[in-house]
Design a protein around this motif. Structure first.
Motif, short mmCIF file in Angstrom:
data_model
loop_
_atom_site.label_atom_id
_atom_site.label_comp_id
_atom_site.label_asym_id
_atom_site.label_seq_id
_atom_site.Cartn_x
_atom_site.Cartn_y
_atom_site.Cartn_z
N LEU A 119 38.75 40.68 46.68
CA LEU A 119 40.03 40.93 46.00
C LEU A 119 39.88 40.71 44.50
O LEU A 119 40.34 41.53 43.70
N PHE A 122 37.32 43.43 42.76
CA PHE A 122 37.84 44.79 42.59
C PHE A 122 39.26 44.82 42.01
O PHE A 122 39.76 45.89 41.70
N TRP A 124 41.98 44.11 43.62
CA TRP A 124 42.88 44.68 44.63
C TRP A 124 44.18 43.88 44.71
O TRP A 124 44.21 42.69 44.46
N LYS A 129 40.86 41.02 37.69
CA LYS A 129 39.46 41.21 38.07
C LYS A 129 38.63 40.02 37.62
O LYS A 129 38.74 39.55 36.50
#
Length: 153
Positions: A119, A122, A124, A129
């Protein structure tokens, strides 16, 4: 390197407390299962009590309550949290007594570490990041080795 701030000093024990609460919750719900017919019934009762407590807390908080239009504008994937909670609680009730609470907790933590790295890496689901580096990877490997050691009884 993370700076130590007064906010961080508050968050560290709160996060540690989550781990304590999760271990107790798993042990309590596993005992609850012994009084009911299945892990799903134990999870249901646990969620029922949790829902009642949350309803009272939401009712008494000062924040505005969402209307139907606001609720309908929430992206579909953000509704999955409840399903994930059902899986997590039900499977903890089912597997922890069979694996042992230490091994179960180690595996759960390793699963959290592994997906958290992805997570963060990336970015997400709105996370900032933070690339996987050797220190993060080594930390995950050390936790996995610790889980393997807990299998030795």
């Amino acid at each position: 390197m993370m700076k130590i701030s007064s906010q961080l000093l508050l968050f560290l024990p709160l996060a540690f407390g989550v781990g304590i609460a999760m271990a107790f919750q798993t042990a309590i719900n596993s005992q609850l299962r012994e009084h009911l017919s299945s892990p799903l019934q134990a999870a249901f009762l646990s969620f029922l009590i949790g829902t009642a407590v949350l309803a009272a807390l939401v009712y008494f908080q000062d924040a505005s309550k969402p209307n139907l239009h606001e609720l309908s504008s929430i992206p579909w994937y953000l509704w999955i949290g409840g399903f994930l909670g059902v899986y997590a609680i039900s499977m903890s009730i089912y597997t922890a007594p069979k694996l042992g609470f230490l091994t179960f907790s180690g595996l759960a933590i390793f699963g959290q570490i592994a997906i958290s790295m992805l997570l963060d890496h990336f970015g997400w689901l709105g996370t900032d990041k933070a690339p996987i580096n050797w220190q993060r990877l080594l930390g995950g490997i050390i936790i996995f080795i610790g889980v393997l050691l807990t299998l030795q009884r």
